[in-house]
Design an enzyme around this catalytic site. Structure first.
Site, PDB file in Angstrom:
ATOM      1  N   SER A 274       2.157  -4.410   7.496  1.00  0.00           N
ATOM      2  CA  SER A 274       1.042  -3.237   7.112  1.00  0.00           C
ATOM      3  C   SER A 274      -0.126  -2.660   8.168  1.00  0.00           C
ATOM      4  O   SER A 274      -0.283  -1.509   7.266  1.00  0.00           O
ATOM      5  CB  SER A 274       0.608  -4.956   6.922  1.00  0.00           C
ATOM      6  OG  SER A 274      -0.896  -4.511   6.290  1.00  0.00           O
TER       7      SER A 274
ATOM      8  N   GLY B 291       2.564   6.022  10.375  1.00  0.00           N
ATOM      9  CA  GLY B 291       4.099   6.529   9.992  1.00  0.00           C
ATOM     10  C   GLY B 291       4.934   5.046   9.981  1.00  0.00           C
ATOM     11  O   GLY B 291       6.636   5.366   9.767  1.00  0.00           O
TER      12      GLY B 291
ATOM     13  N   HIS C 277       0.700  -1.497  -0.306  1.00  0.00           N
ATOM     14  CA  HIS C 277      -0.554  -0.572  -0.457  1.00  0.00           C
ATOM     15  C   HIS C 277       0.613   1.255   0.764  1.00  0.00           C
ATOM     16  O   HIS C 277       0.311   2.501   0.037  1.00  0.00           O
ATOM     17  CB  HIS C 277      -1.612   0.047   0.803  1.00  0.00           C
ATOM     18  CG  HIS C 277      -0.130   0.139   2.527  1.00  0.00           C
ATOM     19  ND1 HIS C 277       0.101  -1.225   2.978  1.00  0.00           N
ATOM     20  CD2 HIS C 277       0.210   0.963   2.941  1.00  0.00           C
ATOM     21  CE1 HIS C 277       0.477  -0.393   4.420  1.00  0.00           C
ATOM     22  NE2 HIS C 277       0.272   0.731   4.670  1.00  0.00           N
TER      23      HIS C 277
ATOM     24  N   ASP D 137      -0.202  -7.697   0.447  1.00  0.00           N
ATOM     25  CA  ASP D 137       0.203  -6.464   0.997  1.00  0.00           C
ATOM     26  C   ASP D 137       1.814  -6.599   1.181  1.00  0.00           C
ATOM     27  O   ASP D 137       2.659  -6.108   2.327  1.00  0.00           O
ATOM     28  CB  ASP D 137      -0.231  -5.306   2.399  1.00  0.00           C
ATOM     29  CG  ASP D 137       0.577  -4.129   2.448  1.00  0.00           C
ATOM     30  OD1 ASP D 137       0.260  -3.763   4.033  1.00  0.00           O
ATOM     31  OD2 ASP D 137       0.240  -4.119   1.668  1.00  0.00           O
TER      32      ASP D 137
ATOM     33  N   SER E  79       4.536   2.235   8.412  1.00  0.00           N
ATOM     34  CA  SER E  79       4.017   0.983   7.646  1.00  0.00           C
ATOM     35  C   SER E  79       5.509   0.755   6.226  1.00  0.00           C
ATOM     36  O   SER E  79       6.212   1.693   6.035  1.00  0.00           O
ATOM     37  CB  SER E  79       3.172   1.805   6.398  1.00  0.00           C
ATOM     38  OG  SER E  79       2.624   1.599   7.158  1.00  0.00           O
TER      39      SER E  79
END
Length: 500
Positions: free
Chosen positions: A336, A319, A212, A240, A321
């Protein structure tokens, strides 16, 4: 206990047990003591047993066949618990360090029930947050909002499951709907458009991160806003994960930033068992540790379900990911999303995408040290392929460092320790704390002063924190015995290093 099954204890954590050297970086030990409430001895004992656990689980699975009910660590990590169904009969698990318990359902049965829920996408609603096989309770747990009208939608989702009849499914009330932790980084930040995410783990040619965090073709920029690379593969939702191919200005290295001035080296990607210790790195919450709670979780994000995630209580927040998730020195995955953060929940959950499926999907090779037990790595010059060396293995205060053919000796093995670079119990040091061009790089007794603080940048510059200058081979000398100094950073090959 149950008939026909042996109960064999292994290495429980007792006060009388001898300390074990788990061979991991001291910053991991420190963070686990802080976040898991363990003593240093317990940390080493736990990690030493966890290193054995994957092989024990494999052996138990092979012995039990269809009667295998899963494997997980006990609360302190001193035993591997194996679930066994009644179908095992007189089969015995003869493994030191394994304790068996009777369970009603096999792992295969639990995975079948979970698969039924995975297929029921049409009945999904935002009230249903995630579901997974929970090994210690021998059930499939569905986390959902069950208040008010939400309960009816949850019941509709569960209606397809055969697990309702045999008690395999249970619902746990959940207050936090998982959401992708967008503006995040892993070890180091990177940027795309107006967003920020995190480098997960370096691979040959780039790094892996969360899907993402940018679609295919997205341009990325490093923590210093310098052009970095391009997203070459990305899957979101469903999974992801993504990988970024970096340009020649960036050199993938086998470590994770620990937010204490040093790096945690990565030795491999062996998958940790349930209840193993887990640490993760991110720009918002920095270095956090917890335990691996469950695997193969299906998380229902707002954009659709994501399958095969793993959950830990090592908290994260917006912040983080794409950031690194590691157990000991083994890469586990990339961050994720979260359900509750470090700041707003007493029971936070962080979901991560396991790394091995990412590597397989794109044919990537994880950057690792190639093994070892924390004995350090070599700094190899891009000018001549030689290594930073302590002359004649003389680990005395004041010895000026040199270049020499790489030989793997202790005189060429350096370890990052709280921002310092150490070999033979001494520290790399700028002589007399000088900031002038030409100041010698020497070996000195470790004091922690700024003259002994160094940072290796993603571009391969080994920089003195005190002087903000680069470690430099004098006069571009390519011969054995060439001395090291600090000098203004020029980007030339005599100032470029690979740590491996």
């Amino acid at each position: 206990m149950f008939a026909g099954l042996a109960t064999l204890t292994g290495l429980p954590m007792t006060a009388s047990a001898a300390p074990l050297d788990s061979g991991v970086a001291p910053e991991i030990v420190s963070a686990m003591r802080r976040d898991l409430g363990l003593t240093e001895k317990q940390v080493h004992q736990r990690l030493a047993f966890e290193a054995r656990a994957p092989q024990l689980e494999k052996a138990a699975r092979e012995q039990l066949g269809t009667a295998f009910g899963g494997a997980w660590l006990d609360s302190v990590g001193g035993e591997l618990i194996v679930g066994v169904t009644a179908e095992a009969g007189d089969t015995k698990v003869r493994l030191d360090g394994v304790r068996t318990v009777r369970v009603a359902r096999s792992l295969a049965r639990l995975e079948e029930v979970k698969a039924e829920l995975d297929k029921n996408v049409q009945a999904l609603s935002p009230d249903i947050h995630s579901w997974n096989v929970d090994l210690p309770t021998n059930s499939v747990v569905v986390y959902a909002d069950v208040s008010g009208q939400s309960k009816r939608r949850v019941d509709d989702f569960l209606a397809v499951s055969s697990g309702l009849k045999d008690g395999a499914v249970r619902v746990v009330a959940s207050q936090h709907a998982p959401e992708p932790a967008y503006d995040l980084r892993g070890g180091e930040a990177y940027y795309f458009g107006n967003s920020r995410c995190s480098v997960g783990f370096p691979v040959n040619g780039g790094f892996v991160t969360a899907g993402h965090c940018g679609g295919v073709g997205t341009a990325t920029f490093g923590h210093n806003r310098v052009a970095q690379g391009t997203v070459r593969g990305s899957v979101w939702p469903g999974a992801d994960y993504a990988w970024v191919q970096t340009n020649g200005s960036w050199t993938p290295q086998p470590w994770v930033y620990n937010y204490a001035g040093g790096n945690v080296v990565v030795h491999g990607s062996n998958e940790a068992p349930v209840n193993a210790s887990i640490c993760r790195s991110g720009s918002t919450t920095q270095w956090r540790c917890g335990v691996l709670q469950a695997k193969n979780i299906t998380v229902n994000y707002s954009v659709g379900p994501v399958y095969g995630l793993t959950r830990t209580n090592a908290c994260a927040a917006g912040g983080d990911s794409g950031g690194s998730v590691i157990s000991g020195n083994q890469a586990q995955g990339v961050t994720s999303g979260v359900a509750g953060t470090c700041f707003d929940s007493s029971n936070p959950q962080t979901f991560y995408q396991p790394i091995n499926p990412i590597l397989r999907a794109y044919g990537l090779t994880l950057r690792t040290t190639g093994g070892g037990g924390g004995s350090g790595q070599s700094f190899v010059s891009r000018l001549n392929g030689k290594c930073i060396d302590v002359p004649n293995s003389n680990f005395s205060d004041g010895v000026q460092l040199q270049m020499w053919n790489c030989n793997g000796s202790n005189a060429q093995r350096w370890s990052f320790v709280n921002g310092t670079l150490q070999a033979g119990g001494k520290c790399m040091d700028v002589a007399w704390g000088s900031t002038a061009n030409g100041a010698a790089i020497q070996l000195a007794n470790c004091s922690g002063n700024p003259a002994q603080q160094f940072v290796l940048s993603g571009a391969g510059d080994l920089v003195s924190v005190l002087a903000n200058k680069c470690v430099d081979i004098v006069s571009h000398n390519t011969n054995d015995g060439a001395r090291l100094i600090i000098y203004e950073c020029t980007g030339n090959p005599n100032q470029k290093w690979d740590y491996r």
